[in-house]
Design a protein around this motif. Sequence first.
Motif, PDB file in Angstrom:
ATOM      1  N   LEU A 244       0.837  -1.205   0.000  1.00  0.00           N
ATOM      2  CA  LEU A 244       0.000   0.000   0.000  1.00  0.00           C
ATOM      3  C   LEU A 244       0.869   1.251   0.000  1.00  0.00           C
ATOM      4  CD1 LEU A 244      -2.803  -1.121   2.473  1.00  0.00           C
ATOM      5  CD2 LEU A 244      -2.987  -0.794  -0.006  1.00  0.00           C
ATOM      6  N   ALA A 245       1.984   1.212   0.748  1.00  0.00           N
ATOM      7  CA  ALA A 245       2.869   2.384   0.802  1.00  0.00           C
ATOM      8  C   ALA A 245       3.479   2.685  -0.564  1.00  0.00           C
ATOM      9  CB  ALA A 245       3.973   2.167   1.839  1.00  0.00           C
ATOM     10  N   THR A 246       3.970   1.636  -1.258  1.00  0.00           N
ATOM     11  CA  THR A 246       4.624   1.917  -2.546  1.00  0.00           C
ATOM     12  C   THR A 246       3.589   2.296  -3.608  1.00  0.00           C
ATOM     13  OG1 THR A 246       4.622  -0.352  -3.435  1.00  0.00           O
ATOM     14  CG2 THR A 246       6.477   0.274  -2.041  1.00  0.00           C
ATOM     15  N   LYS A 247       2.417   1.647  -3.575  1.00  0.00           N
ATOM     16  CA  LYS A 247       1.420   1.904  -4.617  1.00  0.00           C
ATOM     17  C   LYS A 247       0.686   3.231  -4.416  1.00  0.00           C
ATOM     18  CE  LYS A 247       1.970  -1.744  -7.142  1.00  0.00           C
ATOM     19  NZ  LYS A 247       2.510  -1.619  -8.506  1.00  0.00           N
ATOM     20  N   LEU A 248       0.394   3.578  -3.141  1.00  0.00           N
ATOM     21  CA  LEU A 248      -0.431   4.761  -2.886  1.00  0.00           C
ATOM     22  C   LEU A 248       0.406   6.007  -2.612  1.00  0.00           C
ATOM     23  CD1 LEU A 248      -3.233   3.230  -0.617  1.00  0.00           C
ATOM     24  CD2 LEU A 248      -3.270   3.653  -3.086  1.00  0.00           C
ATOM     25  N   ILE A 249       1.647   5.823  -2.143  1.00  0.00           N
ATOM     26  CA  ILE A 249       2.450   6.992  -1.755  1.00  0.00           C
ATOM     27  C   ILE A 249       3.683   7.146  -2.658  1.00  0.00           C
ATOM     28  CG2 ILE A 249       3.725   8.108   0.120  1.00  0.00           C
ATOM     29  CD1 ILE A 249       1.897   6.455   2.070  1.00  0.00           C
ATOM     30  N   PRO A 252       2.950   7.139  -6.845  1.00  0.00           N
ATOM     31  CA  PRO A 252       2.397   8.401  -7.359  1.00  0.00           C
ATOM     32  C   PRO A 252       3.349   9.583  -7.156  1.00  0.00           C
ATOM     33  CG  PRO A 252       0.732   7.198  -6.108  1.00  0.00           C
ATOM     34  CD  PRO A 252       2.027   6.446  -5.938  1.00  0.00           C
ATOM     35  N   LEU A 253       3.991   9.667  -5.978  1.00  0.00           N
ATOM     36  CA  LEU A 253       4.867  10.817  -5.727  1.00  0.00           C
ATOM     37  C   LEU A 253       6.108  10.797  -6.617  1.00  0.00           C
ATOM     38  CD1 LEU A 253       4.784  11.283  -1.851  1.00  0.00           C
ATOM     39  CD2 LEU A 253       3.822  12.781  -3.613  1.00  0.00           C
ATOM     40  N   SER A 254       6.566   9.580  -6.993  1.00  0.00           N
ATOM     41  CA  SER A 254       7.761   9.520  -7.829  1.00  0.00           C
ATOM     42  C   SER A 254       7.474  10.021  -9.238  1.00  0.00           C
ATOM     43  CB  SER A 254       8.327   8.089  -7.865  1.00  0.00           C
ATOM     44  OG  SER A 254       7.433   7.241  -8.546  1.00  0.00           O
ATOM     45  N   LYS A 255       6.180  10.149  -9.575  1.00  0.00           N
ATOM     46  CA  LYS A 255       5.815  10.654 -10.907  1.00  0.00           C
ATOM     47  C   LYS A 255       5.586  12.159 -10.886  1.00  0.00           C
ATOM     48  CE  LYS A 255       3.775   6.327 -12.527  1.00  0.00           C
ATOM     49  NZ  LYS A 255       3.449   5.578 -11.282  1.00  0.00           N
ATOM     50  N   VAL A 256       5.632  12.774  -9.691  1.00  0.00           N
ATOM     51  CA  VAL A 256       5.440  14.221  -9.571  1.00  0.00           C
ATOM     52  C   VAL A 256       6.777  14.909  -9.807  1.00  0.00           C
ATOM     53  CG1 VAL A 256       4.783  16.106  -8.027  1.00  0.00           C
ATOM     54  CG2 VAL A 256       3.537  13.925  -7.941  1.00  0.00           C
ATOM     55  N   GLY A 257       6.783  15.822 -10.758  1.00  0.00           N
ATOM     56  CA  GLY A 257       8.038  16.522 -11.077  1.00  0.00           C
ATOM     57  C   GLY A 257       9.108  15.524 -11.452  1.00  0.00           C
ATOM     58  N   LYS A 258      10.296  15.666 -10.864  1.00  0.00           N
ATOM     59  CA  LYS A 258      11.375  14.721 -11.147  1.00  0.00           C
ATOM     60  C   LYS A 258      11.440  13.631 -10.079  1.00  0.00           C
ATOM     61  CE  LYS A 258      14.312  17.934 -13.692  1.00  0.00           C
ATOM     62  NZ  LYS A 258      15.182  19.081 -13.449  1.00  0.00           N
ATOM     63  N   GLY A 259      10.439  13.563  -9.228  1.00  0.00           N
ATOM     64  CA  GLY A 259      10.427  12.531  -8.195  1.00  0.00           C
ATOM     65  C   GLY A 259      11.276  12.886  -6.993  1.00  0.00           C
ATOM     66  N   ARG A 264      12.993  11.934  -1.078  1.00  0.00           N
ATOM     67  CA  ARG A 264      13.340  12.453   0.251  1.00  0.00           C
ATOM     68  C   ARG A 264      12.629  11.707   1.371  1.00  0.00           C
ATOM     69  NH1 ARG A 264      13.929  17.692  -2.047  1.00  0.00           N
ATOM     70  NH2 ARG A 264      11.786  18.265  -1.618  1.00  0.00           N
ATOM     71  N   LEU A 265      11.599  10.949   1.029  1.00  0.00           N
ATOM     72  CA  LEU A 265      10.880  10.176   2.052  1.00  0.00           C
ATOM     73  C   LEU A 265      11.751   9.022   2.551  1.00  0.00           C
ATOM     74  CD1 LEU A 265       7.379   9.832   0.363  1.00  0.00           C
ATOM     75  CD2 LEU A 265       8.024  11.430   2.170  1.00  0.00           C
ATOM     76  N   PHE A 266      11.329   8.422   3.656  1.00  0.00           N
ATOM     77  CA  PHE A 266      12.014   7.250   4.211  1.00  0.00           C
ATOM     78  C   PHE A 266      12.203   6.191   3.137  1.00  0.00           C
ATOM     79  CE2 PHE A 266      11.440   3.032   6.268  1.00  0.00           C
ATOM     80  CZ  PHE A 266      12.599   3.031   7.038  1.00  0.00           C
ATOM     81  N   TYR A 267      13.466   5.756   2.910  1.00  0.00           N
ATOM     82  CA  TYR A 267      13.746   4.703   1.933  1.00  0.00           C
ATOM     83  C   TYR A 267      13.255   5.071   0.528  1.00  0.00           C
ATOM     84  CZ  TYR A 267      15.633   0.146   3.292  1.00  0.00           C
ATOM     85  OH  TYR A 267      16.457  -0.899   3.581  1.00  0.00           O
ATOM     86  N   SER A 272      10.430   3.796  -4.179  1.00  0.00           N
ATOM     87  CA  SER A 272       9.932   4.324  -5.458  1.00  0.00           C
ATOM     88  C   SER A 272      10.194   3.315  -6.580  1.00  0.00           C
ATOM     89  CB  SER A 272      10.615   5.657  -5.795  1.00  0.00           C
ATOM     90  OG  SER A 272      10.308   6.614  -4.814  1.00  0.00           O
ATOM     91  N   SER A 273      11.387   2.711  -6.573  1.00  0.00           N
ATOM     92  CA  SER A 273      11.696   1.742  -7.627  1.00  0.00           C
ATOM     93  C   SER A 273      10.828   0.495  -7.482  1.00  0.00           C
ATOM     94  CB  SER A 273      13.182   1.363  -7.596  1.00  0.00           C
ATOM     95  OG  SER A 273      13.455   0.472  -6.539  1.00  0.00           O
ATOM     96  N   LEU A 274      10.494   0.163  -6.241  1.00  0.00           N
ATOM     97  CA  LEU A 274       9.684  -1.026  -5.989  1.00  0.00           C
ATOM     98  C   LEU A 274       8.243  -0.840  -6.460  1.00  0.00           C
ATOM     99  CD1 LEU A 274      10.104  -3.767  -4.639  1.00  0.00           C
ATOM    100  CD2 LEU A 274       9.460  -2.720  -2.454  1.00  0.00           C
ATOM    101  N   SER A 275       7.790   0.420  -6.546  1.00  0.00           N
ATOM    102  CA  SER A 275       6.381   0.678  -6.868  1.00  0.00           C
ATOM    103  C   SER A 275       6.015   0.174  -8.265  1.00  0.00           C
ATOM    104  CB  SER A 275       6.071   2.172  -6.749  1.00  0.00           C
ATOM    105  OG  SER A 275       6.767   2.902  -7.737  1.00  0.00           O
TER     106      SER A 275
END
Length: 340
Positions: A244-249, A252-259, A264-267, A272-275
Motif C-alpha cells: 500500500l505504501a509503494t502503490k499509494l504513496i 504516485p509521488l515519484s511521478k510528480v516533477g522529477k520525483g 526524500r521520504l524514508f527509503y 519508489s523503484s519497488l512501486s
Amino acid sequence: MKDRLLIYVACPACQGSLDLDGAVQRDGPEIMTGQLKCSGCDRKYPIAGGVPRFANLAEVGEEKAATAAGFGWEWKQFTQHDQKYGDQLLGWLNPVRPDFFRDKVVLDGGCGKGRHLMLAAEWGVRDVVGIDLSEAVDTAFAATRGADNVHVVQGDICRLPFRPVFDYAFSVGVLDHLGSPAEGFQSLASKVKPGGHVSAWVYGAENNQWITGLINPVRVHFTSRLHPRTLFHISKLPTAVLFLATKLIYGPLSKVGKGDFARRLFYGDYLSSLSRFGWREHHAIVFDHLVAPTAHYLTREEFETWWSGIRAQEVKIGWHNKNSWRGFGRVSEPIKNSQS
Ligand SMILES: [Zn+2]
C-alpha cells in the motif's frame, strides 16, 4: 546436464577433471541420470533429475542448509516472469549492459530458480552456468532446459565445482547470506580467468539500521525458525503495508516533477523503484528478509576489502537505491581460493 558442461566443471575437492562414469540415461541433449567421476581423487558425483549434484543440504552446515532450504522453498513459490526483471538485474550489475554478455562464458553464483540464466541466454552468452545449493536447481533446470547454452548444477559457492575458465561471474543477493560472504566472493572470483570480470550485489549496512536493529532480531529468533509455508502466510501482513505504501504513496509521488519529493521520504529511492512491481515481488522481498537465518549487511569499507582482496582492477563500487552496494571489477591475475 548437457555434454558441453564437462568443459567447465572440475572436482570441488581436488580440481581434477571430471568425466562421465558408467551408464547414463539421456533425454534429448540432456543427461538425466548418471555419474561424474574425478580423474584425480576418484570421488563420484551423481547426476539426478538432469542436474549434477556436487553438494546437497544434508552435507553442509545446519545454518547453510536452513538458509538454502528457506530460499529453495521461496523460489518454487515465486515464479513470476516479467520484462522488468531484466532492468532489475541490470540495476544490480551496473555498469554491465546486455551487450556485455554476448559470446561470454558466464557463471551465476546462486542462480535460484534460474531467472537470471534465462536473461543471460537472451543476451547472447556462449554459455551460462548457474549454481545453487538449494533444491531450487530443479526449478531452474525445468525452466531452462530448452536453452542449449544454459547449464544448472547443485553445489556450494564456497567449494565451486568449476575450472577457472569464466569470462564473467556475478552473484546478486546471495553472498550476504553465506556464513562468510568474503570467502564466497573470493571463491566466485577464483573461477574467472585473468582479464575476465566479476560483479556482486549485497545489502548495505548504511541506511539499513532499521532492518539490522528492528527486523533482524525478529528474523533470527522467530521468522527464520518457522516453516516456510507458515512464514509465507504470516508475511502477507507486512507485505500489505509495504504494498500500500509503494502503490499509494511512493509510486504516485515519484511521478510528480522529477520525483525529488518521493526520494526524500524514508527509503525513498528504493520504495519508489519497488512501486513498479506487483504484489508477488513485494511479497518475495518481505519473505526474503524474514526467511534466512544468516544475513550480513555490509559497509562500503567491508565491501571494498573484497575487491582489494582479489586485486581487482578498474573497480567500480556504487550505491544502489541507497540501501545496497554493487561492485564490478576486472580480474587481473589467477586467484587462489582459500577454501580449496
Ligand atoms: Zn577430485
